[in-house]
Structure formats: C-alpha cells, structure tokens
Scaffold this active site. Structure first.
Site, PDB file in Angstrom:
ATOM      1  N   SER A 141      45.859  41.593  49.896  1.00 13.89           N
ATOM      2  CA  SER A 141      46.378  42.145  48.648  1.00 13.89           C
ATOM      3  C   SER A 141      47.514  43.090  49.002  1.00 13.89           C
ATOM      4  O   SER A 141      47.622  43.535  50.157  1.00 13.89           O
ATOM      5  CB  SER A 141      45.262  42.933  47.952  1.00 13.89           C
ATOM      6  OG  SER A 141      45.758  43.682  46.870  1.00 13.89           O
ATOM      7  N   TYR A 154      38.464  49.921  48.154  1.00 10.24           N
ATOM      8  CA  TYR A 154      39.006  48.555  48.118  1.00 10.24           C
ATOM      9  C   TYR A 154      40.166  48.424  49.103  1.00 10.24           C
ATOM     10  O   TYR A 154      40.204  47.482  49.912  1.00 10.24           O
ATOM     11  CB  TYR A 154      39.459  48.215  46.696  1.00 10.24           C
ATOM     12  CG  TYR A 154      40.104  46.851  46.568  1.00 10.24           C
ATOM     13  CD1 TYR A 154      39.394  45.686  46.855  1.00 10.24           C
ATOM     14  CD2 TYR A 154      41.429  46.720  46.141  1.00 10.24           C
ATOM     15  CE1 TYR A 154      39.982  44.431  46.724  1.00 10.24           C
ATOM     16  CE2 TYR A 154      42.022  45.475  46.000  1.00 10.24           C
ATOM     17  CZ  TYR A 154      41.289  44.330  46.294  1.00 10.24           C
ATOM     18  OH  TYR A 154      41.888  43.089  46.169  1.00 10.24           O
TER      19      TYR A 154
HETATM   20  P1  NAP Z   1      37.642  36.640  40.765  1.00  9.44           P
HETATM   21  O1  NAP Z   1      38.092  35.685  39.728  1.00  9.44           O
HETATM   22  O2  NAP Z   1      36.735  37.763  40.405  1.00  9.44           O
HETATM   23  O3  NAP Z   1      37.004  35.786  41.967  1.00  9.44           O
HETATM   24  C1  NAP Z   1      36.340  36.394  43.036  1.00  9.44           C
HETATM   25  C2  NAP Z   1      35.477  35.358  43.694  1.00  9.44           C
HETATM   26  O4  NAP Z   1      34.794  35.968  44.815  1.00  9.44           O
HETATM   27  C3  NAP Z   1      34.399  34.808  42.762  1.00  9.44           C
HETATM   28  O5  NAP Z   1      34.302  33.433  42.968  1.00  9.44           O
HETATM   29  C4  NAP Z   1      33.143  35.525  43.234  1.00  9.44           C
HETATM   30  O6  NAP Z   1      31.970  34.782  43.034  1.00  9.44           O
HETATM   31  C5  NAP Z   1      33.447  35.568  44.722  1.00  9.44           C
HETATM   32  N1  NAP Z   1      32.504  36.441  45.421  1.00  9.44           N
HETATM   33  C6  NAP Z   1      32.254  37.758  45.230  1.00  9.44           C
HETATM   34  N2  NAP Z   1      31.275  38.163  46.063  1.00  9.44           N
HETATM   35  C7  NAP Z   1      30.908  37.071  46.784  1.00  9.44           C
HETATM   36  C8  NAP Z   1      29.966  36.821  47.815  1.00  9.44           C
HETATM   37  N3  NAP Z   1      29.143  37.786  48.275  1.00  9.44           N
HETATM   38  N4  NAP Z   1      29.878  35.567  48.344  1.00  9.44           N
HETATM   39  C9  NAP Z   1      30.664  34.575  47.893  1.00  9.44           C
HETATM   40  N5  NAP Z   1      31.561  34.735  46.912  1.00  9.44           N
HETATM   41  C10 NAP Z   1      31.679  35.970  46.371  1.00  9.44           C
HETATM   42  O7  NAP Z   1      38.908  37.357  41.454  1.00  9.44           O
HETATM   43  P2  NAP Z   1      40.196  36.757  42.178  1.00  9.44           P
HETATM   44  O8  NAP Z   1      41.349  37.518  41.668  1.00  9.44           O
HETATM   45  O9  NAP Z   1      40.231  35.285  42.112  1.00  9.44           O
HETATM   46  O10 NAP Z   1      39.922  37.264  43.667  1.00  9.44           O
HETATM   47  C11 NAP Z   1      40.033  36.423  44.815  1.00  9.44           C
HETATM   48  C12 NAP Z   1      40.573  37.219  45.981  1.00  9.44           C
HETATM   49  O11 NAP Z   1      41.898  37.666  45.684  1.00  9.44           O
HETATM   50  C13 NAP Z   1      39.766  38.484  46.315  1.00  9.44           C
HETATM   51  O12 NAP Z   1      39.627  38.590  47.717  1.00  9.44           O
HETATM   52  C14 NAP Z   1      40.633  39.609  45.767  1.00  9.44           C
HETATM   53  O13 NAP Z   1      40.441  40.813  46.471  1.00  9.44           O
HETATM   54  C15 NAP Z   1      42.030  39.043  45.991  1.00  9.44           C
HETATM   55  N6  NAP Z   1      43.070  39.627  45.131  1.00  9.44           N
HETATM   56  C16 NAP Z   1      42.982  39.584  43.769  1.00  9.44           C
HETATM   57  C17 NAP Z   1      43.986  40.188  42.989  1.00  9.44           C
HETATM   58  C18 NAP Z   1      43.959  40.196  41.479  1.00  9.44           C
HETATM   59  O14 NAP Z   1      44.700  40.977  40.859  1.00  9.44           O
HETATM   60  N7  NAP Z   1      43.188  39.339  40.829  1.00  9.44           N
HETATM   61  C19 NAP Z   1      45.075  40.802  43.625  1.00  9.44           C
HETATM   62  C20 NAP Z   1      45.137  40.811  45.014  1.00  9.44           C
HETATM   63  C21 NAP Z   1      44.134  40.220  45.760  1.00  9.44           C
HETATM   64  P3  NAP Z   1      30.866  35.177  41.915  1.00  9.44           P
HETATM   65  O15 NAP Z   1      31.362  34.533  40.656  1.00  9.44           O
HETATM   66  O16 NAP Z   1      29.611  34.603  42.440  1.00  9.44           O
HETATM   67  O17 NAP Z   1      30.852  36.684  41.830  1.00  9.44           O
END
Ligand code: NAP
Length: 295
Positions: A141, A154
């Site tokens: 990120s 975070y």
């Molecule tokens: P999201 O829609 O909330 O997806 C997060 C995913 O991680 C979900 O599938 C969740 O599964 C899974 N997860 C959480 N804990 C887990 C565990 N213990 N084992 C396996 N899966 C788990 O958010 P996203 O934005 O797509 O996030 C994906 C990545 O991008 C993350 O690493 C996040 O830090 C990074 N990111 C996001 C943003 C943003 O603004 N959205 C920005 C920068 C970086 P469950 O449904 O089971 O909880």
C-alpha cells in the site's frame, strides 16, 4: 519455465489469497481471463463460489493457519505440478491511535498482513527454487511507504511487508524468482468498511457506540469522529481506483519476464508514495495542521 502444457501453450498457475472480495476477486478474474490456472482461495468457500463457476479452482485458506497453507500448496503441486505465481493479497486495516490499540489487535494485524505472506512465501519457495522460476507478488500500500497518525499499526504491517520483500528479492534473485510489491492508494473495495468495524461499532439503532474493540483512552476523540464517516479511510477516498485497475497491475507484473520491484496503480498511489521524500519536520507540521482543523 514451469507450468502445464495445454494444446502447445504453457498454462501457468497462480495461487491468490483473499479472493472473497475486492482486489483478490478482481485479480482472480483477471488471471482467469488471461488463461491462467487460478487457485482462488478464501476463508469461507461460499464467498468464492461464483469464481468457481467462472472456471477458477477453489480452496479454503485462512492465511493465519499454517495447516491451510501447507494443504493448499501441496494440493496445487499435486494437481498442477507447479505454482508459477503467488499473490499475497489477503489483508485488512487495523486503524486507531497507537495508545488505544491493544497488543492482541496489533498481533492479529501482523498475523494476517505480515506472517500470512511469510507463511505462504516459505511454503512455495522450495518449489520455485527447484524450478528456478516464479513470481511472488505482495499487496502492500502507499501506507507501506508513508506512515500517518492513527494508521501506525496498519502502516507498520505494510512497512514490514515492504522490508521483507526487499530482502527476499535480493535473496532469491539467483534462483530466477521475482518479488514484486504492488502499492495501491485508495481502492473501491470493502476495505474501509472492515477498517471501520475494527474501530467503531454500531448498536441496534445504527448509533455508533464506543466499543470497537479498542481501549479508548479518551485522548483522541477527534479521530473517532472521523472514523464514523466510513469514507474517511481507504476505498472512498480522493482518487480511488477500481479493484480491476489494481488487478491489471498484478497481472502485468506476473506476466513480465523482468517485473519492476514496485508498482503503483493509479495517480493517487504514484503521488502518495512520494510522501516518503518529504522531510520529517514538514510532514509532522502537515499532520499538526490537519489535527488543528479536525479537533
Ligand atoms: P477487501 O475487499 O476487504 O478484501 C480483503 C480480503 O482479505 C478479503 O477477501 C478477506 O477475506 C481477506 N482476508 C482477511 N483476513 C484473512 C485471513 N486471515 N485469511 C485469508 N483471507 C483474509 O479489501 P481489499 O481492498 O481488496 O484488500 C486487499 C489488499 O489490498 C489488502 O492487503 C489491503 O491491505 C490492500 N490495500 C487495499 C487498499 C484499499 O484502499 N482498498 C489500499 C491499499 C492496499 P474475508 O472476506 O474472509 O474477511
């Protein structure tokens, strides 16, 4: 080059964590559309059923469970003989003032965002080293390059992921393995809603309660006011991109014979990471000014 040969083409295999929503789901679709064999994984298999209907292989995988990691990696190697790419995507945001976040919550954050990728990386590396080929892509990120008040836990997890990825890149280069960091800015996913749930909880009438699992000291109430607005952190922010934009960058990195060390999908991300060049005194002054306007 590893990968099964199908009709003369080399079909590559990717393992992706956290495919139940957002970037993980979009990434599974992007690789599937490009003809990869996709192992889409999630904690709850019901959440990825549609990806199965679209042609992905499915597996249950909680990145905090070593047995899940071993079982899924063994299964893929049995069925495909190769894991060409690992995408460590699963993650969430634990926000809150450092003083108010209990140690258990810091541990949980690192268990998913740092130890999770470490478990998976250790599980796939022996195979990738044998093949002298492979790509490991870690979803970091902008918060992995620039820390900010109330984002310390975070950001700490993503800074750790960045540091470990940089070390790993140099360690496995001689085995033909690439290590890539993808550093999105805000992305339109469930991320911000989940982050809010880790800080504030609503009661039955939809009223925000104090109890989000943090130990509120009472010293940082302006922060909690900001958090009642779900859009304040992550997905709804200025310059937010669609998860498909991030997925495209992940696929580009996986498909490249010589990928960059880092990719920033979208303008906000490209500008955001430049924040690390701002002198500490100026960044602190900026945060102090923001605090003045929000308290
Ligand atoms: P999201 O829609 O909330 O997806 C997060 C995913 O991680 C979900 O599938 C969740 O599964 C899974 N997860 C959480 N804990 C887990 C565990 N213990 N084992 C396996 N899966 C788990 O958010 P996203 O934005 O797509 O996030 C994906 C990545 O991008 C993350 O690493 C996040 O830090 C990074 N990111 C996001 C943003 C943003 O603004 N959205 C920005 C920068 C970086 P469950 O449904 O089971 O909880």
């Amino acid at each position: 080059m590893s990968g099964a040969v199908v009709g003369g083409d080399v079909q590559k295999t990717v393992l992706i964590t956290g495919c139940s929503s957002g970037i993980g789901r979009a990434t599974a679709r992007a690789f599937n559309d490009e003809g990869w064999t996709v192992y889409a994984t999630a904690r709850n298999p019901a959440d990825i059923q549609t990806l199965g209907e679209e042609g992905c292989e499915l597996a249950t995988l909680d990145v905090t469970e070593q047995d899940d990691v071993d079982r899924v990696v063994d299964r893929i190697l049995d069925e495909e003989g190769a894991i060409d790419c690992l995408v460590n995507n699963a993650g969430y945001g634990q926000f809150g003032p450092i003083e108010d976040v209990p140690v258990e919550k810091v541990h949980d954050q690192f268990d998913v965002n740092v130890y999770g990728p470490h478990r998976l990386t250790r599980a796939v590396l022996p195979h990738m080293r044998r093949e002298r080929d492979g790509t490991i892509i870690n979803l970091s990120s902008v918060a992995g390059r620039v820390s900010f008040p109330t984002g310390g836990v975070y950001c700490g997890s993503k800074f750790a992921l960045e540091a470990m990825s940089d070390a790993l890149r140099a360690e496995v280069d001689e085995y033909g393995i690439d290590v890539v960091l993808v550093e999105p800015g805000p992305v339109k996913t469930d991320f911000s809603a989940r982050a809010r749930d880790e800080v504030v909880t609503d009661d039955e009438d939809g009223e925000t309660t104090d109890d989000g699992g943090l130990d509120r000291s009472g010293a940082y109430e302006a922060f909690y006011d900001i958090f009642e607005d779900t859009e304040a952190i992550g997905g709804g922010g200025v310059g937010a991109v669609e998860p498909e934009r991030v997925a495209e960058e992940v696929l580009n990195a996986a498909s490249s014979t010589k990928p960059n060390a880092r990719y920033q999908p979208g303008l906000a991300a490209r500008i955001g990471v430049l924040g690390r060049f701002v002198p500490d005194w100026l960044r602190d002054k900026g945060f102090a000014t923001i605090r003045k306007f929000t308290s």
